[in-house]
Design a protein around this motif. Structure first.
Motif, PDB file in Angstrom:
ATOM      1  N   UNK A  49      -3.314  12.547   8.647  1.00 55.38           N
ATOM      2  CA  UNK A  49      -3.865  12.131   9.948  1.00 55.38           C
ATOM      3  C   UNK A  49      -3.615  10.654  10.212  1.00 55.38           C
ATOM      4  N   UNK A  50      -3.522   9.859   9.141  1.00 60.51           N
ATOM      5  CA  UNK A  50      -3.264   8.424   9.283  1.00 60.51           C
ATOM      6  C   UNK A  50      -1.764   8.131   9.443  1.00 60.51           C
ATOM      7  N   UNK A  51      -0.942   9.186   9.401  1.00 58.34           N
ATOM      8  CA  UNK A  51       0.485   8.994   9.631  1.00 58.34           C
ATOM      9  C   UNK A  51       1.333   8.818   8.381  1.00 58.34           C
ATOM     10  N   UNK A  52       0.771   9.090   7.221  1.00 62.09           N
ATOM     11  CA  UNK A  52       1.552   8.983   5.984  1.00 62.09           C
ATOM     12  C   UNK A  52       2.474  10.199   5.916  1.00 62.09           C
ATOM     13  N   UNK A  53       3.787   9.988   5.792  1.00 63.07           N
ATOM     14  CA  UNK A  53       4.723  11.118   5.779  1.00 63.07           C
ATOM     15  C   UNK A  53       4.628  11.946   4.489  1.00 63.07           C
ATOM     16  N   UNK A  54       5.007  13.230   4.599  1.00 64.76           N
ATOM     17  CA  UNK A  54       4.970  14.126   3.448  1.00 64.76           C
ATOM     18  C   UNK A  54       5.819  13.619   2.291  1.00 64.76           C
ATOM     19  N   UNK A  55       6.920  12.934   2.605  1.00 65.76           N
ATOM     20  CA  UNK A  55       7.783  12.410   1.540  1.00 65.76           C
ATOM     21  C   UNK A  55       7.037  11.390   0.675  1.00 65.76           C
ATOM     22  N   UNK A  56       6.126  10.648   1.270  1.00 62.26           N
ATOM     23  CA  UNK A  56       5.313   9.683   0.519  1.00 62.26           C
ATOM     24  C   UNK A  56       4.208  10.416  -0.231  1.00 62.26           C
ATOM     25  N   UNK A  57       3.567  11.372   0.434  1.00 64.55           N
ATOM     26  CA  UNK A  57       2.478  12.121  -0.189  1.00 64.55           C
ATOM     27  C   UNK A  57       2.947  12.902  -1.417  1.00 64.55           C
ATOM     28  N   UNK A  58       4.195  13.336  -1.420  1.00 65.88           N
ATOM     29  CA  UNK A  58       4.698  14.112  -2.548  1.00 65.88           C
ATOM     30  C   UNK A  58       5.193  13.229  -3.700  1.00 65.88           C
ATOM     31  N   UNK A  59       5.247  11.932  -3.481  1.00 64.92           N
ATOM     32  CA  UNK A  59       5.671  11.007  -4.543  1.00 64.92           C
ATOM     33  C   UNK A  59       4.567  10.924  -5.596  1.00 64.92           C
ATOM     34  N   UNK A  60       4.873  11.254  -6.861  1.00 63.30           N
ATOM     35  CA  UNK A  60       3.836  11.223  -7.894  1.00 63.30           C
ATOM     36  C   UNK A  60       3.298   9.815  -8.182  1.00 63.30           C
ATOM     37  N   UNK A  61       3.981   8.792  -7.710  1.00 59.25           N
ATOM     38  CA  UNK A  61       3.536   7.413  -7.938  1.00 59.25           C
ATOM     39  C   UNK A  61       2.685   6.868  -6.783  1.00 59.25           C
TER      40      UNK A  61
END
Length: 80
Positions: A49-61
């Protein structure tokens, strides 16, 4: 001027701060010595909802926490 008697010495000390989880020095020190973690954790839904893309959310770091200051006065920008 040289002082030789400690009763003539004074110290003016002040401290002010605004950090996550504490709006004043006493609360800050209590949190610090008590091991209180003063960061906010966010769910995947909140981050999306805050605009964080899925590519960032899936990063384990990617760390899903952020220090948040409460009760901030926000002044809207003036329209020109």
């Amino acid at each position: 001027m040289e002082y030789t008697d400690e009763k003539d010495l004074i110290a003016l000390v002040g401290m002010s701060l605004r950090v996550p989880g504490s709006a004043d020095p006493d609360t800050f020190w209590a949190n610090l010595t008590g091991g209180v973690e003063s960061v906010s954790r966010f769910s995947e839904e909140e981050l999306r909802e805050a605009g964080i893309p899925d590519s960032v959310l899936s990063d384990p770091h990617f760390v899903r926490v952020k220090p948040v200051l409460e009760d901030l006065a926000v002044t809207p920008p003036s329209s020109a």
